[in-house]
Design an enzyme around this catalytic site. Structure first.
Site, PDB file in Angstrom:
ATOM      1  N   LEU A 180      53.127  42.173  30.205  1.00 48.30           N
ATOM      2  CA  LEU A 180      53.384  41.588  31.529  1.00 48.30           C
ATOM      3  C   LEU A 180      52.179  40.846  32.107  1.00 48.30           C
ATOM      4  CD1 LEU A 180      55.116  44.660  33.237  1.00 48.30           C
ATOM      5  CD2 LEU A 180      56.219  42.746  32.065  1.00 48.30           C
ATOM      6  N   GLY A 202      47.485  36.763  34.544  1.00 49.50           N
ATOM      7  CA  GLY A 202      46.263  35.985  34.819  1.00 49.50           C
ATOM      8  C   GLY A 202      45.436  35.644  33.614  1.00 49.50           C
ATOM      9  N   GLY A 203      44.981  36.642  32.844  1.00 53.50           N
ATOM     10  CA  GLY A 203      44.155  36.330  31.694  1.00 53.50           C
ATOM     11  C   GLY A 203      43.247  37.448  31.263  1.00 53.50           C
ATOM     12  N   GLU A 229      39.344  34.446  39.108  1.00 55.48           N
ATOM     13  CA  GLU A 229      40.185  35.240  40.020  1.00 55.48           C
ATOM     14  C   GLU A 229      39.284  35.966  41.008  1.00 55.48           C
ATOM     15  OE1 GLU A 229      43.945  37.270  38.389  1.00 55.48           O
ATOM     16  OE2 GLU A 229      42.709  37.023  36.620  1.00 55.48           O
ATOM     17  N   HIS A 237      48.149  46.755  44.424  1.00 57.69           N
ATOM     18  CA  HIS A 237      48.135  45.285  44.590  1.00 57.69           C
ATOM     19  C   HIS A 237      48.826  44.930  45.910  1.00 57.69           C
ATOM     20  CE1 HIS A 237      48.492  41.051  43.830  1.00 57.69           C
ATOM     21  NE2 HIS A 237      47.774  41.187  42.737  1.00 57.69           N
ATOM     22  N   ARG A 295      41.411  43.423  47.065  1.00 57.88           N
ATOM     23  CA  ARG A 295      42.764  43.988  47.002  1.00 57.88           C
ATOM     24  C   ARG A 295      42.939  45.248  47.842  1.00 57.88           C
ATOM     25  NH1 ARG A 295      44.213  43.424  40.515  1.00 57.88           N
ATOM     26  NH2 ARG A 295      44.408  41.170  40.613  1.00 57.88           N
ATOM     27  N   HIS A 338      49.333  49.249  40.816  1.00 54.08           N
ATOM     28  CA  HIS A 338      49.154  48.202  39.809  1.00 54.08           C
ATOM     29  C   HIS A 338      48.370  48.685  38.592  1.00 54.08           C
ATOM     30  CE1 HIS A 338      49.032  44.180  38.280  1.00 54.08           C
ATOM     31  NE2 HIS A 338      47.728  44.043  38.441  1.00 54.08           N
ATOM     32  N   GLU A 389      44.374  51.836  29.088  1.00 53.06           N
ATOM     33  CA  GLU A 389      44.499  52.282  30.478  1.00 53.06           C
ATOM     34  C   GLU A 389      44.571  53.805  30.612  1.00 53.06           C
ATOM     35  OE1 GLU A 389      47.323  49.900  32.633  1.00 53.06           O
ATOM     36  OE2 GLU A 389      47.222  51.199  34.407  1.00 53.06           O
ATOM     37  N   ARG A 403      39.244  48.069  39.631  1.00 48.49           N
ATOM     38  CA  ARG A 403      39.109  47.179  38.468  1.00 48.49           C
ATOM     39  C   ARG A 403      38.912  45.725  38.880  1.00 48.49           C
ATOM     40  NH1 ARG A 403      43.184  44.093  35.500  1.00 48.49           N
ATOM     41  NH2 ARG A 403      44.739  44.793  36.986  1.00 48.49           N
ATOM     42  N   LEU A 435      42.635  43.904  29.942  1.00 48.00           N
ATOM     43  CA  LEU A 435      43.001  43.461  28.588  1.00 48.00           C
ATOM     44  C   LEU A 435      41.756  43.500  27.703  1.00 48.00           C
ATOM     45  CD1 LEU A 435      45.328  40.370  29.316  1.00 48.00           C
ATOM     46  CD2 LEU A 435      46.045  42.643  28.574  1.00 48.00           C
TER      47      LEU A 435
END
Ligand SMILES: Cc1cc2nc3c(=O)[nH]c(=O)nc-3n(C[C@H](O)[C@H](O)[C@H](O)COP(=O)(O)OP(=O)(O)OC[C@H]3O[C@@H](n4cnc5c(N)ncnc54)[C@H](O)[C@@H]3O)c2cc1C
Length: 419
Positions: free
Chosen positions: A43, A46-47, A110, A220, A261, A322, A346, A357, A363
């Protein structure tokens, strides 16, 4: 009796990367609860972060520490940053095509990053990474994949782990790896898949394996409110970065949309309580009506499919769980306090994220620490052949979820969010 060299539980980026990097002579079983694709890694929008050049090293480390409220383990952050380039090279080797402009990698930025250092595959980075890795995984003759299978407990004897128990079977292994992801599934509002709900953490707790900072949970601020039990659709931070504003039921702004956030989530949550409502609003029109579709094509398409036109109406938004920063305590090789048991991704707590985070670091954590774990096993592998009588160990499937809910509810900040 089924005996493997390595069992991996979970088909997300952490489990899959580890499986691919393990020596091809090892006999591996990868077990996953649903289909391979049903993981939060798929899912990711962003990256994935990477160290662009050595001049950025200190600032990448500092951004990660600042986002984590300096509760991070600095040596773990240094490993993440220093091994990021080789990790990304490995993804490219497995066929991942990161987005480029004029043949040059398109680094984006970001919240919390002081420079552009995030590689992405349009706005579906997780999907494209996982599809490349799954293709490779299916070619490997030494890896058996077991889908639609829920692991419910560990096989433990004399402070060593020897495999896992599923609803119908037991699987023995010399090394067992939990890559079961976070605990978002226990929340009423979450961006996570509902079946990813802290099973690995619960199994660890029940077997006296050390866990750390379980209440460090990232909420989030802007996810789409829907009157359903489905996971919440994420409205990316960059929408606010491009000008979108948050409004209450009186159509008034009540927070600075560009704060971190945790602060924006708290402001929205407090306003919901004050107004006694289940959601507040996000107006995307400030992005520029003509720009919404071209700048955020995936978000726009999804909203239109849900019958919402962001060019003419406000979106109902609610803060959602999130990411799980805490988890099973591990060292740099993902070793847990139980011999023979490893945790990665995770589900683990390497100390990289601290209390919060930094965007696009998770990732990367799965890639870097998955590779380190695989290398460790490749170098130190020792084969055990075991058969333990486990008749009395079969437990009620619901127990893991109930245990996690009880632990989380002890934390005042998050208990009202739980389903
Ligand atoms: C909407 C969304 C967007 C995101 N965007 C980004 C981003 O842009 N960049 C970034 O860095 N991070 C992002 N993240 C976070 C990131 O995707 C995950 O944190 C990370 O990929 C975790 O990988 P993982 O392999 O540890 O776990 P997951 O990918 O969650 O995989 C867990 C696996 O364990 C399996 N499993 C769980 N319990 C059991 C059990 N009992 N028995 C058998 N199998 C089990 C699951 O089925 C699944 O296959 C995002 C997350 C979400 C939800």
């Amino acid at each position: 009796m089924m005996n493997y060299d390595v069992i991996i539980v979970g088909s997300g980026l952490a489990g899959t990367m580890t499986a691919l990097e393990l020596d091809k002579s090892l006999n591996i079983l990868l077990i996953t609860k649903k289909s391979l694709e049903d993981c939060n890694s798929y899912l990711a929008q962003g990256g994935i972060c990477v160290l662009k050049n050595n001049e950025d090293r200190e600032s990448f480390i500092e951004d990660t520490l600042r986002a984590g409220h300096y509760k991070n383990k600095k040596s773990s952050v240094e490993i993440l940053v220093d091994e990021s380039i080789s990790g990304i090279d490995r993804l490219i080797y497995y066929g991942v095509n990161f987005s480029k402009t004029n043949n040059i990698y398109d680094y984006t930025k970001e919240g919390g990053h002081s420079t552009n250092r995030i590689l992405h595959c349009n706005d579906e980075t997780g999907k494209y990474i996982m599809l490349s890795l799954f293709e490779e995984l299916k070619k490997r003759k030494n890896i058996k994949i077991l889908e639609d299978t829920e692991v419910i407990d560990l096989i433990k004897k004399e402070n060593r782990c020897f495999g896992v128990i599923t609803k119908d079977n037991k699987y023995f292994a010399s090394n067992t790896i939990l890559a079961t992801g976070g605990l978002g599934g226990i929340f009423k509002h979450t961006t996570n898949f509902s079946h990813i709900k802290g099973d690995g953490i619960a199994m660890a707790i029940r077997n006296n394996v050390k866990v750390k900072d379980i209440s460090y949970i990232q909420i989030h601020p802007t996810t789409l409110y829907e009157n359903s039990n489905n996971r919440r659709f994420l409205i990316s931070e960059s929408v606010r970065g491009e000008g979108a504003i948050i409004l209450n039921h009186k159509n008034k702004r009540f927070t600075n949309e560009l704060m971190p956030r945790d602060i924006v989530s708290r402001a929205i949550y407090d306003e919901m309580r004050k107004e006694n409502v289940e959601y507040e609003y996000l107006s995307m029109r400030e992005v520029g009506v003509e720009k919404i579709e071209s700048r955020f094509p995936m978000i726009y398409e999804n909203l239109i499919n849900k019958g919402i036109d962001p060019k003419t109406e406000n979106l109902k938004i609610v803060p959602s769980e999130h990411y799980t920063m805490g988890g099973i305590e591990v060292d740099e090789y993902s070793k847990t306090s139980l011999e023979g048991l490893f945790a990665v991704g995770e589900v683990s707590n390497t100390g990289v994220h601290g209390k919060n985070r930094l965007a696009s670091n998770s990732l990367l954590e799965s890639v870097v620490y998955g590779r380190k774990l695989a290398n460790y096993i490749n170098k130190n592998f020792e084969r055990f052949n075991v058969d333990i009588d486990l008749k009395e160990r079969f437990i009620n499937l619901e127990k893991n979820t109930e245990l996690i809910k009880e632990i989380i509810k002890e934390d005042e900040r998050v208990k009202e969010y739980i389903n």
